[in-house]
Design an enzyme around this catalytic site. Structure first.
Site, short mmCIF file in Angstrom:
data_model
loop_
_atom_site.label_atom_id
_atom_site.label_comp_id
_atom_site.label_asym_id
_atom_site.label_seq_id
_atom_site.Cartn_x
_atom_site.Cartn_y
_atom_site.Cartn_z
N SER A 183 52.23 68.65 6.39
CA SER A 183 51.02 68.13 7.02
C SER A 183 50.78 66.67 6.63
O SER A 183 49.90 66.01 7.18
CB SER A 183 49.80 68.97 6.62
OG SER A 183 49.64 68.93 5.22
N GLY A 184 51.56 66.15 5.67
CA GLY A 184 51.38 64.76 5.24
C GLY A 184 52.06 63.78 6.18
O GLY A 184 52.76 64.17 7.13
N CYS A 201 59.25 53.53 -1.28
CA CYS A 201 59.29 52.62 -0.13
C CYS A 201 59.38 51.15 -0.56
O CYS A 201 60.22 50.40 -0.05
CB CYS A 201 58.12 52.87 0.80
SG CYS A 201 56.52 53.03 -0.01
N1 LIG Z 1 53.73 57.42 2.55
C1 LIG Z 1 54.84 56.71 2.32
O1 LIG Z 1 55.05 55.63 2.91
C2 LIG Z 1 55.87 57.20 1.33
C3 LIG Z 1 57.07 56.49 1.22
C4 LIG Z 1 58.05 56.94 0.32
C5 LIG Z 1 57.82 58.09 -0.44
N2 LIG Z 1 56.62 58.75 -0.31
C6 LIG Z 1 56.43 59.96 -1.12
O2 LIG Z 1 56.53 61.09 -0.24
C7 LIG Z 1 55.66 62.15 -0.70
C8 LIG Z 1 54.69 62.52 0.43
O3 LIG Z 1 53.93 61.36 0.76
P1 LIG Z 1 52.86 61.34 1.93
O4 LIG Z 1 52.52 59.92 2.15
O5 LIG Z 1 53.33 62.17 3.06
O6 LIG Z 1 51.62 62.07 1.22
P2 LIG Z 1 50.46 62.91 1.93
O7 LIG Z 1 50.20 62.36 3.28
O8 LIG Z 1 49.36 62.97 0.94
O9 LIG Z 1 51.11 64.36 2.09
C9 LIG Z 1 51.43 65.19 1.00
C10 LIG Z 1 51.45 66.63 1.48
O10 LIG Z 1 51.81 67.49 0.41
C11 LIG Z 1 51.00 68.67 0.42
N3 LIG Z 1 50.71 68.97 -0.98
C12 LIG Z 1 49.88 68.32 -1.82
N4 LIG Z 1 49.97 68.83 -3.06
C13 LIG Z 1 50.90 69.82 -3.00
C14 LIG Z 1 51.43 70.73 -3.94
N5 LIG Z 1 51.03 70.71 -5.22
N6 LIG Z 1 52.35 71.64 -3.52
C15 LIG Z 1 52.75 71.70 -2.23
N7 LIG Z 1 52.27 70.83 -1.29
C16 LIG Z 1 51.36 69.93 -1.68
C17 LIG Z 1 49.74 68.33 1.21
O11 LIG Z 1 49.50 69.34 2.19
P3 LIG Z 1 48.59 70.60 1.91
O12 LIG Z 1 47.52 70.17 0.93
O13 LIG Z 1 48.05 70.97 3.25
O14 LIG Z 1 49.52 71.63 1.35
C18 LIG Z 1 50.09 67.06 1.97
O15 LIG Z 1 50.19 67.26 3.34
C19 LIG Z 1 54.95 61.59 -1.96
O16 LIG Z 1 55.66 61.98 -3.09
C20 LIG Z 1 55.06 60.09 -1.76
O17 LIG Z 1 54.98 59.37 -2.94
C21 LIG Z 1 55.65 58.34 0.56
#
Ligand SMILES: NC(=O)c1ccc[n+]([C@@H]2O[C@H](COP(=O)([O-])OP(=O)(O)OC[C@H]3O[C@@H](n4cnc5c(N)ncnc54)[C@H](OP(=O)(O)O)[C@@H]3O)[C@@H](O)[C@H]2O)c1
Length: 350
Positions: free
Chosen positions: A10-11, A150
Site C-alpha cells: 500500500s506504500g 534513492c
Molecule cells: N519512497 C522512496 O522514494 C524510497 C526509495 C528507496 C527506498 N525506499 C524504502 O522502501 C521502503 C518503502 O518505502 P515507501 O516510501 O513505500 O514507504 P511507505 O509509503 O510508508 O510504505 C510502507 C508500507 O509498509 C507497510 N508497513 C509499515 N510497517 C510495516 C511492518 N512493520 N510490517 C509490514 N508492513 C509494514 C505499510 O502498509 P500497512 O501499514 O498498510 O501494512 C506501508 O504501506 C522503505 O524501507 C523506504 O526506506 C523508499
C-alpha cells in the site's frame, strides 16, 4: 509463470513495484499485503492501477507471504525487515529487500547510521547490494538482494566513474535535493501541505544514513577509503532526486577526460543517459525529465576556478531510486531480458 508478491504494497514504493510488475509480462503478481487495507482492491491505494488488476490486499505477515511466492519484494520501513528476514532466508524464497537493513556489509556501521545493533550480522554477507550496473553478475546469482537507497543510487551513479578511475579525492561534497514521495505516504507534521509546500528544507544537512552505503560502494571501486560530505534538502517536487557533487581533483581535468571515464563506466548500460548540451532549457539533468522512467541522467560542468568537476545526476526516486532498480534486479535473478517491463519513456511535461 513465476509468482511474485509485494509486502508493504500500500506504500508508494510498493505501488510502483506493482505497476511495473503488472506490465512486465513474465511474472504473475499473486500477492500484495497491507495490514491496514486487508480485503480492499489494490487500486484503492493506487488509483492509477484501476483496470489493470483485480488483486486485493491480504494481511499475510512477511514470512507467510514468502511461503506463497517464488520471489518477494519487502517494501516496509527500515528496521522492520530484519525482524522477519532470518526466517525468509532460512526458507530460501528469493527476496528483494527495499529497506536499509541489509545494505551495509560492516555491522559496526548500523549503530552509527541507523541507530540499532544489527541483530543478524551473519546474514549481511548473504545479501548483494542491488545496483545492477555495479553488481550485475552477483545479482544474477543472488537469492537475496538489498536494494539501494534513492539518494545513494543517484550519488553513486555520478561518482562511480571518478572512483573507478582514481580521479576522486578523499572527500567529495554532495548536495542532494529530494521530492516528497521519498519519505513515503505516512503523514507526519513535516509532510503537512502547508509546511512542505514551497519549502527548501535542509532535513539532513549532515549525517544522512545513505552516506554509509555510498562510501561502502565507492571505496570498493576506488580501492581505498573515500568519504562523502552529504547534505540533503526536501524541495518542492513530488518525485525526483537531484544530486550535485563537487569532485575536487588533484590534477587539471579536461572535458574529454570526463567524457572518457563516463563512457568507460557506462558503455552499453540501458538506463544511463548523458545530458550535456550547449543550449536549451535542459542543458544539464533535471529530475523532471526522468519522471516515470528507470533512467538516471548524468551531466557535468568543469569549474576551473576552484579545480572541481561538478557532476549532476537525477533520477525518479520511486523508480530508478527504488522500484525500477528492484525490477531490474528481479530480471537478472530470474533470467529475463534486463529491460523487460522497464522501457517506459519519461513524461514531458511532468
Ligand atoms: N519512497 C522512496 O522514494 C524510497 C526509495 C528507496 C527506498 N525506499 C524504502 O522502501 C521502503 C518503502 O518505502 P515507501 O516510501 O513505500 O514507504 P511507505 O509509503 O510508508 O510504505 C510502507 C508500507 O509498509 C507497510 N508497513 C509499515 N510497517 C510495516 C511492518 N512493520 N510490517 C509490514 N508492513 C509494514 C505499510 O502498509 P500497512 O501499514 O498498510 O501494512 C506501508 O504501506 C522503505 O524501507 C523506504 O526506506 C523508499
Amino acid at each position: 509463470m513465476v509468482s511474485v508478491g509485494v509486502v508493504g504494497a500500500s506504500g508508494y514504493v510498493g505501488g510502483e513495484i506493482l505497476r511495473l510488475l503488472l506490465q512486465h509480462g513474465g511474472v504473475d503478481v499473486t500477492l500484495a499485503t497491507s495490514r491496514t487495507m486487508k480485503g480492499e482492491y489494490v487500486f484503492k491505494a493506487h488509483p492509477n492501477l484501476k483496470g489493470f488488476t483485480e488483486l486485493k490486499f491480504t494481511d499475510d505477515d512477511p514470512v507467510t507471504a514468502a511461503s506463497k511466492v517464488d520471489l518477494l519484494f519487502l517494501s516496509v520501513p527500515h528496521g522492520s525487515s530484519v525482524k522477519v528476514t532470518p526466517e525468509i532466508v532460512e526458507m530460501g524464497t528469493r527476496l528483494i529487500d527495499m529497506t536499509g537493513d541489509f545494505r551495509l556489509k560492516d555491522p559496526s556501521l548500523y549503530p552509527i547510521w541507523y541507530g540499532f545493533e544489527h541483530p543478524a550480522p551473519d546474514l549481511l554477507p548473504r545479501f548483494v547490494y542491488g545496483l545492477p550496473e555495479t553488481h550485475r553478475e552477483e545479482i544474477r546469482n543472488a537469492r537475496f538482494v538489498a536494494n539501494p537507497g534513492c539518494i545513494a543510487s543517484s550519488t553513486i551513479y555520478s561518482l562511480l566513474p571518478f572512483a573507478r578511475s582514481g580521479m576522486i579525492n578523499d572527500v567529495t561534497v554532495v548536495d542532494a535535493k529530494t521530492g516528497s514521495s521519498a519519505s513515503g505516504n505516512a503523514a507526519n507534521r513535516a509532510s503537512v501541505y502547508s509546511e512542505r509546500y514551497n519549502s527548501i528544507r535542509p532535513y539532513r544537512a549532515a549525517g544522512h544514513r545513505h552516506t554509509a552505503e555510498i562510501e561502502q560502494e565507492l571505496s570498493q571501486h576506488a580501492g581505498r577509503k573515500v568519504k562523502v560530505a552529504l547534505s540533503a534538502h526536501a524541495v518542492n517536487m513530488v518525485r525526483g532526486i537531484q544530486t550535485t557533487s563537487s569532485v575536487f581533483t588533484d590534477r587539471e581535468v579536461a572535458e574529454v577526460d570526463v567524457w572518457k571515464i563516463m563512457r568507460q563506466t557506462y558503455r552499453g548500460e540501458p538506463f544511463v543517459r548523458f545530458i550535456r548540451d550547449r543550449d536549451g532549457v535542459y542543458r544539464l539533468p533535471d529530475p523532471k525529465i526522468t519522471v516515470g522512467s528507470n533512467f538516471v541522467d548524468i551531466g557535468f560542468e568543469i569549474d576551473r576556478h576552484t579545480g572541481r568537476v561538478v557532476v549532476i545526476s537525477t533520477i525518479d526516486n520511486l523508480i530508478k531510486g527504488a522500484a525500477g532498480n528492484s525490477v531490474h534486479s528481479m530480471n537478472l535473478m530470474l533470467g529475463f531480458p534486463e529491460t523487460q517491463g522497464l522501457s517506459t519513456i519519461p513524461l514531458h511535461p511532468a
